[in-house]
Design a protein around this motif. Structure first.
Motif, PDB file in Angstrom:
ATOM      1  N   LYS A 190      21.545  51.515  -7.228  1.00  0.00           N
ATOM      2  CA  LYS A 190      21.054  51.370  -4.677  1.00  0.00           C
ATOM      3  C   LYS A 190      19.704  51.768  -4.777  1.00  0.00           C
ATOM      4  O   LYS A 190      19.685  50.921  -4.059  1.00  0.00           O
ATOM      5  CB  LYS A 190      22.444  52.377  -4.592  1.00  0.00           C
ATOM      6  N   ASN A 191      18.962  53.256  -5.356  1.00  0.00           N
ATOM      7  CA  ASN A 191      17.455  52.715  -5.406  1.00  0.00           C
ATOM      8  C   ASN A 191      17.166  51.736  -5.924  1.00  0.00           C
ATOM      9  O   ASN A 191      15.970  50.814  -5.277  1.00  0.00           O
ATOM     10  CB  ASN A 191      17.036  53.808  -6.037  1.00  0.00           C
ATOM     11  N   GLY A 192      17.414  51.206  -6.572  1.00  0.00           N
ATOM     12  CA  GLY A 192      16.695  50.050  -6.585  1.00  0.00           C
ATOM     13  C   GLY A 192      16.602  48.713  -6.250  1.00  0.00           C
ATOM     14  O   GLY A 192      15.900  48.299  -5.995  1.00  0.00           O
ATOM     15  N   ALA A 193      17.648  48.665  -5.979  1.00  0.00           N
ATOM     16  CA  ALA A 193      18.226  46.955  -4.949  1.00  0.00           C
ATOM     17  C   ALA A 193      17.363  47.365  -3.430  1.00  0.00           C
ATOM     18  O   ALA A 193      16.910  47.250  -3.001  1.00  0.00           O
ATOM     19  CB  ALA A 193      19.565  47.154  -4.706  1.00  0.00           C
ATOM     20  N   ALA A 194      17.024  48.996  -3.339  1.00  0.00           N
ATOM     21  CA  ALA A 194      16.578  49.693  -1.421  1.00  0.00           C
ATOM     22  C   ALA A 194      15.482  49.426  -2.312  1.00  0.00           C
ATOM     23  O   ALA A 194      13.971  48.782  -0.979  1.00  0.00           O
ATOM     24  CB  ALA A 194      16.434  50.788  -1.318  1.00  0.00           C
ATOM     25  N   ASN A 195      14.375  49.516  -3.108  1.00  0.00           N
ATOM     26  CA  ASN A 195      13.239  49.046  -3.463  1.00  0.00           C
ATOM     27  C   ASN A 195      12.679  47.501  -3.581  1.00  0.00           C
ATOM     28  O   ASN A 195      11.935  47.651  -2.562  1.00  0.00           O
ATOM     29  CB  ASN A 195      12.668  50.064  -4.581  1.00  0.00           C
ATOM     30  N   LEU A 196      13.574  46.291  -3.943  1.00  0.00           N
ATOM     31  CA  LEU A 196      13.942  45.154  -3.665  1.00  0.00           C
ATOM     32  C   LEU A 196      13.237  44.811  -2.858  1.00  0.00           C
ATOM     33  O   LEU A 196      12.857  43.988  -2.008  1.00  0.00           O
ATOM     34  CB  LEU A 196      14.203  45.085  -4.903  1.00  0.00           C
ATOM     35  N   GLN A 202       8.445  36.079  -4.053  1.00  0.00           N
ATOM     36  CA  GLN A 202       9.170  36.158  -3.456  1.00  0.00           C
ATOM     37  C   GLN A 202      10.244  35.250  -3.588  1.00  0.00           C
ATOM     38  O   GLN A 202      11.605  36.613  -3.410  1.00  0.00           O
ATOM     39  CB  GLN A 202       8.995  35.795  -1.706  1.00  0.00           C
ATOM     40  N   ALA A 203      10.739  34.832  -4.165  1.00  0.00           N
ATOM     41  CA  ALA A 203      11.908  34.345  -4.483  1.00  0.00           C
ATOM     42  C   ALA A 203      12.115  34.660  -5.691  1.00  0.00           C
ATOM     43  O   ALA A 203      13.342  34.578  -5.676  1.00  0.00           O
ATOM     44  CB  ALA A 203      11.104  32.017  -5.222  1.00  0.00           C
ATOM     45  N   SER A 204      11.206  35.008  -6.848  1.00  0.00           N
ATOM     46  CA  SER A 204      12.125  35.684  -7.923  1.00  0.00           C
ATOM     47  C   SER A 204      11.880  37.243  -7.298  1.00  0.00           C
ATOM     48  O   SER A 204      13.369  37.818  -7.916  1.00  0.00           O
ATOM     49  CB  SER A 204      10.888  35.756  -8.932  1.00  0.00           C
ATOM     50  N   ASN A 205      12.029  37.711  -6.454  1.00  0.00           N
ATOM     51  CA  ASN A 205      12.094  39.093  -5.843  1.00  0.00           C
ATOM     52  C   ASN A 205      14.230  38.970  -4.850  1.00  0.00           C
ATOM     53  O   ASN A 205      14.630  39.613  -5.446  1.00  0.00           O
ATOM     54  CB  ASN A 205      10.964  40.121  -5.062  1.00  0.00           C
ATOM     55  N   ASN A 206      13.585  37.617  -4.799  1.00  0.00           N
ATOM     56  CA  ASN A 206      15.465  37.590  -3.756  1.00  0.00           C
ATOM     57  C   ASN A 206      16.390  37.220  -4.834  1.00  0.00           C
ATOM     58  O   ASN A 206      17.165  38.156  -4.892  1.00  0.00           O
ATOM     59  CB  ASN A 206      14.457  35.675  -2.742  1.00  0.00           C
ATOM     60  N   GLN A 207      15.188  36.512  -6.173  1.00  0.00           N
ATOM     61  CA  GLN A 207      16.702  36.396  -7.421  1.00  0.00           C
ATOM     62  C   GLN A 207      17.023  37.650  -7.448  1.00  0.00           C
ATOM     63  O   GLN A 207      18.388  38.227  -8.098  1.00  0.00           O
ATOM     64  CB  GLN A 207      16.292  35.651  -8.338  1.00  0.00           C
ATOM     65  N   GLN A 208      16.338  38.657  -7.705  1.00  0.00           N
ATOM     66  CA  GLN A 208      16.416  40.083  -8.486  1.00  0.00           C
ATOM     67  C   GLN A 208      17.387  40.354  -7.608  1.00  0.00           C
ATOM     68  O   GLN A 208      17.883  41.557  -7.967  1.00  0.00           O
ATOM     69  CB  GLN A 208      15.479  40.542  -9.059  1.00  0.00           C
ATOM     70  N   TYR A 209      17.315  40.484  -6.542  1.00  0.00           N
ATOM     71  CA  TYR A 209      17.515  41.468  -5.304  1.00  0.00           C
ATOM     72  C   TYR A 209      19.088  40.960  -5.553  1.00  0.00           C
ATOM     73  O   TYR A 209      19.900  42.132  -4.940  1.00  0.00           O
ATOM     74  CB  TYR A 209      16.911  41.304  -3.937  1.00  0.00           C
TER      75      TYR A 209
END
Length: 215
Positions: free
Chosen positions: A154-160, A18-25
């Motif tokens: 945008k799609n990548g951010a939405a998926n994240l 979750q922390a990793s994905n939050n950073q990626q987001y």
């Protein structure tokens, strides 16, 4: 006791993911914002370029029209000279006496010079128009590529975002299960080692009790 070592490890793994994905987001949103700004700037640039392209086209067409008009005028003057010459000596003599011949010859020379000069200007205007049209085409291609990258971002951010939402639900469920077993998940990063130790101790106790009962 509902809490298990597996649940604790799953909870820890989820929190790390979750922390990793939050950073990626966060990075993905910044990228989307940057691409949106790039796309907007690109759109404005293309609009401005097309305006200039139209101006160059008009300049070329006007120059070409002037060249064509001069060429048509020159053809008329030369045709008149041909008519006078065809009339023989008397026609030429009369034209010279009236001053028409001199005016005609001067007009032919002036028109030829103007035609040649304007023809050169027309060629330069055409070259400018063609060259700039290629630049516009390139800018439009770049804009399409930025637009495609923007949509992908945008799609990548939405998926994240969707993944993070699912993880939040899973974390909540595991936190509830661990809390029900008497283990607090607050400040989990600091208490993870202690939590694992307690779960392992509980597991060993339960195994010892089971072995004692089996006897």
């Amino acid at each position: 006791m509902h809490a298990t070592k597996g649940q604790a490890e799953e909870f820890a793994a989820l929190k790390r993911s979750q922390a990793s994905n939050n950073q990626q987001y966060t990075e993905a949103k910044a990228n989307v914002k940057a691409l949106a700004a790039q796309y907007q700037q690109g759109q404005q640039a293309v609009v401005q370029m097309k305006t200039k392209q139209q101006e160059l086209k008009v300049a070329f067409e006007q120059s070409k029209k002037t060249t064509d008009n001069l060429n048509a005028k020159l053809a008329v003057l030369k045709e008149r000279r041909k008519e006078i010459n065809a009339g023989g000596g008397k026609a030429i003599s009369d034209a010279v006496k009236s001053g028409e011949w001199e005016r005609l010859i001067n007009s032919i020379k002036q028109t030829e010079n103007a035609w040649k000069a304007n023809k050169s200007t027309t060629r330069a205007a055409q070259a400018d128009y063609k060259s700039f049209s290629q630049a516009v085409k390139q800018a439009e291609g770049d804009l399409r590529r930025i637009g495609s990258a923007f949509e992908q971002a945008k799609n990548g951010a939405a998926n994240l975002k969707s993944t993070i939402t699912s993880q939040q639900q899973a974390v909540h469920q595991l936190r509830t299960a661990l809390s029900a077993a008497g283990f607090s998940t607050r400040n989990f990063a600091q208490n993870e080692a202690d939590l694992r130790s307690r779960i392992e101790q509980t597991t060993r106790t339960m195994e010892q009790q089971a072995q004692a009962q089996a006897r």
